[in-house]
Design a protein around this motif. Structure first.
Motif, PDB file in Angstrom:
ATOM      1  N   ASP A   3       0.864  -1.174   0.000  1.00  0.00           N
ATOM      2  CA  ASP A   3       0.000   0.000   0.000  1.00  0.00           C
ATOM      3  C   ASP A   3       0.908   1.235   0.000  1.00  0.00           C
ATOM      4  O   ASP A   3       2.082   1.143   0.350  1.00  0.00           O
ATOM      5  CB  ASP A   3      -0.880  -0.055   1.259  1.00  0.00           C
ATOM      6  N   ASP A   5      -0.142   5.134   0.853  1.00  0.00           N
ATOM      7  CA  ASP A   5      -0.361   6.130   1.906  1.00  0.00           C
ATOM      8  C   ASP A   5      -0.485   5.480   3.286  1.00  0.00           C
ATOM      9  O   ASP A   5      -1.339   4.617   3.485  1.00  0.00           O
ATOM     10  CB  ASP A   5      -1.634   6.940   1.597  1.00  0.00           C
ATOM     11  N   GLY A   6       0.357   5.895   4.191  1.00  0.00           N
ATOM     12  CA  GLY A   6       0.339   5.326   5.542  1.00  0.00           C
ATOM     13  C   GLY A   6       1.243   4.117   5.668  1.00  0.00           C
ATOM     14  O   GLY A   6       1.538   3.676   6.775  1.00  0.00           O
ATOM     15  N   THR A   7       1.683   3.574   4.527  1.00  0.00           N
ATOM     16  CA  THR A   7       2.532   2.382   4.540  1.00  0.00           C
ATOM     17  C   THR A   7       3.952   2.728   4.108  1.00  0.00           C
ATOM     18  O   THR A   7       4.908   2.488   4.841  1.00  0.00           O
ATOM     19  CB  THR A   7       1.934   1.290   3.622  1.00  0.00           C
ATOM     20  N   ASP A 170      -1.350  -0.392   6.062  1.00  0.00           N
ATOM     21  CA  ASP A 170      -1.584   0.189   7.385  1.00  0.00           C
ATOM     22  C   ASP A 170      -3.030   0.025   7.845  1.00  0.00           C
ATOM     23  O   ASP A 170      -3.349   0.360   8.968  1.00  0.00           O
ATOM     24  CB  ASP A 170      -1.193   1.684   7.408  1.00  0.00           C
ATOM     25  N   ASP A 175      -6.369  -3.047   3.404  1.00  0.00           N
ATOM     26  CA  ASP A 175      -5.274  -3.877   2.888  1.00  0.00           C
ATOM     27  C   ASP A 175      -5.392  -5.322   3.359  1.00  0.00           C
ATOM     28  O   ASP A 175      -5.204  -6.252   2.577  1.00  0.00           O
ATOM     29  CB  ASP A 175      -3.937  -3.267   3.324  1.00  0.00           C
TER      30      ASP A 175
HETATM   31 MG    MG Z   1      -2.905   3.167   3.501  1.00  0.00          MG
END
Ligand code: MG
Length: 189
Positions: A3, A5-7, A170, A175
């Motif tokens: 992933d 964004d955030g990952t 995340d 995910d």
């Molecule tokens: Mg994400």
């Protein structure tokens, strides 16, 4: 299958920065969030159909048209996000180590995002796209995560076996659920 964004980076503070930066067009920011919520669990036949529905949701009940929403999204919203990522966010060290390790072992790598603009965001983070076989956003396959058809299509594109595929992300409900939908493993960041 990573992933974005955030990952690939810690996105703490990004949403608040987006609101501050785009305060002058806040109704469009809110409409974008509302439209995304409305897209959940709907599978479209193509990226075009997805975008058509998405920008129509964004325009519903507002003075702007779907075309204006689309132009704003592509020329204001996503570039602003990429600039803020570039200025305030860094790649996650442990995820970059995982990428290096996978690359050295010859394991296929892909970025599977829920937003578009994948290449621009990697560039904003200073991440070389070269190790990734595929850079793709779920809407390009007609839906948002955790769409099962999208995850399945992704495995086909990579010619990957679900039993030997790992999803890294995340958000378990996005995910993790994508991984479970196709019987792959999931690692939460
Ligand atoms: Mg994400």
């Amino acid at each position: 299958m990573l992933d974005l964004d955030g990952t690939m980076y810690d996105k703490s503070g990004l949403a608040a920065r987006m609101v501050r930066r785009l305060f002058w067009c806040l109704p469009l920011v809110m409409a974008e969030r509302w439209a995304r919520r409305n897209m959940h669990y709907t599978q479209y036949a193509s990226e075009e159909e997805y975008n058509d529905a998405f920008f129509h949701f964004m325009a519903r009940g507002h003075w702007w048209s779907a075309g204006i929403a689309e132009t704003w999204y592509n020329t204001v919203y996503m570039p602003a996000m990429a600039r803020l990522i570039h200025r305030h966010h860094k790649p996650r060290k442990e995820v970059m180590e995982l990428v290096e390790e996978a690359k050295s072992r010859g394991i296929k790598l892909a970025i599977y995002s829920d937003y578009g603009y994948v290449e621009e965001k990697l560039e904003a983070l200073g991440i070389d796209p070269e190790p990734f076989e595929l850079l793709i956003a779920a809407p390009q396959l007609g839906a948002l995560k955790p769409s099962e058809p999208c995850a399945r299509r992704l495995l086909e594109m990579l010619e990957a076996d679900p039993e030997t595929t790992l999803f890294v992300g995340d958000r378990d409900e996005k995910d993790g659920a994508s991984a479970r939908a196709v019987g792959a493993k999931f690692l939460k960041v």
